[in-house]
Scaffold this motif. Structure first.
Motif, PDB file in Angstrom:
ATOM      1  N   ALA A   1      -7.138 -12.606  16.070  1.00  0.00           N
ATOM      2  CA  ALA A   1      -6.456 -12.585  14.774  1.00  0.00           C
ATOM      3  C   ALA A   1      -6.174 -14.015  14.353  1.00  0.00           C
ATOM      4  CB  ALA A   1      -5.158 -11.793  14.848  1.00  0.00           C
TER       5      ALA A   1
ATOM      6  N   GLU B   1     -14.970  -8.912  15.458  1.00  0.00           N
ATOM      7  CA  GLU B   1     -13.888  -8.583  14.523  1.00  0.00           C
ATOM      8  C   GLU B   1     -12.720  -9.549  14.710  1.00  0.00           C
ATOM      9  OE1 GLU B   1     -13.659  -6.230  12.226  1.00  0.00           O
ATOM     10  OE2 GLU B   1     -15.262  -4.793  12.664  1.00  0.00           O
TER      11      GLU B   1
ATOM     12  N   GLU C   1      -8.928 -10.257  12.794  1.00  0.00           N
ATOM     13  CA  GLU C   1      -8.011  -9.842  11.735  1.00  0.00           C
ATOM     14  C   GLU C   1      -7.428 -11.069  11.037  1.00  0.00           C
ATOM     15  OE1 GLU C   1      -4.194  -6.885  10.887  1.00  0.00           O
ATOM     16  OE2 GLU C   1      -5.139  -6.913  12.867  1.00  0.00           O
TER      17      GLU C   1
ATOM     18  N   GLU D   1      -4.208  -0.973   6.359  1.00  0.00           N
ATOM     19  CA  GLU D   1      -3.043  -1.036   7.230  1.00  0.00           C
ATOM     20  C   GLU D   1      -2.022   0.041   6.852  1.00  0.00           C
ATOM     21  OE1 GLU D   1      -2.422  -3.378   9.897  1.00  0.00           O
ATOM     22  OE2 GLU D   1      -4.586  -3.499   9.631  1.00  0.00           O
TER      23      GLU D   1
END
Length: 267
Positions: free
Chosen positions: A177, A203, A205, A260
């Motif tokens: 992240a 991935e 975030e 989210e």
């Protein structure tokens, strides 16, 4: 005036200045202390009643701003302030907002969180950096500042920044992240993340301060209208002969992305 936040500040300040029977004269200094000092001198020669100043992003204070303070000339600093010097100022709760945002990522299970920031030269970036640190301290978790990327102002551009950030992400494979200090850096980081994902499937975030206008990105929202109104109110207070310098903070709000929000409802 290059960001939407700065444009909103001018819009709302003009609204409340006009509402109180005054006129707003604008000078854009483009982050130059020389231009800032010239603008202050020009306005004083014009015999204006007061000033609202969005200070430049520099490590040292502008002597012209300090002179206004010493002379008790009516002015308010907006968004940034001068540390250790008591003046009228209005700013968002940068530290608390960043703490909430990074805590949100930690609560989701992220352990290796990166930070993308301009060189920390003013109170805004300093407070946001401290908020980032405090999120880890509050949990008793070790913070890894090797996951921090600070960029010089010359390196922040559409042509250079996405490439620099992508190289940084590749060099930190443990990062899951990332938090960016502002919307401009969020846009460049999103480009870098998207490019990396298309190549490797990785991935990462993204969370940021201020809306980057990108779907799926959670962000911290400033109340620009309230900041602007409080700034004009403090300037009017001085024009009425009151001089009691104060530093005012305006609350911010964590705005979850649509995804989210959906995940939160389902869980």
């Amino acid at each position: 005036m290059k960001t939407r936040i700065e444009q909103e500040f001018v819009n709302y300040i003009e609204k409340y200045v006009s509402k109180n029977g005054h006129h707003l004269i604008i000078k854009i200094t483009r982050e130059s202390q020389f231009e800032e000092a010239d603008a202050i001198e020009m306005f004083r020669k014009m015999d204006i009643k007061g000033m609202i100043i969005f200070p430049t992003e520099k490590e040292t204070y502008n002597d012209a701003v300090l002179r206004l303070s010493l002379d008790k000339f009516p002015f308010v600093l907006i968004d940034r302030y001068m540390e250790n010097i008591l003046t009228y100022s209005v700013t968002s709760e940068n530290k608390a907002g960043t703490l909430e945002a990074v805590s949100y990522l930690l609560n989701k299970g992220h352990k290796h969180i990166g930070l993308i920031s301009p060189i920390i030269t003013n109170t805004v970036t300093d407070e946001r950096a401290k908020g980032f640190e405090n999120a880890f301290l509050k949990r008793g978790t070790t913070i890894n500042k090797n996951l921090w990327l600070t960029l010089s102002f010359n390196d922040i551009s559409q042509n250079k920044t996405p490439k620099l950030i992508k190289e940084f992400l590749i060099s930190k494979p443990e990062m899951t992240a990332i938090f960016t200090m502002n919307a401009e850096l969020a846009v460049y980081t999103h480009l870098a993340i998207s490019s990396l994902k298309s190549e490797t499937g990785r991935e990462i975030e993204l969370l940021t301060f201020d809306s980057p206008g990108i779907s799926g990105v959670t962000f911290i929202k400033q109340d620009i209208e309230k900041c602007s109104k409080k700034t004009v109110d403090l300037l009017l207070e001085q024009l009425e002969g009151i001089y009691e310098p104060k530093r005012m903070y305006v609350p911010v709000e964590l705005i979850l992305s649509e995804r989210e929000l959906l995940e939160k409802i389902l869980t």
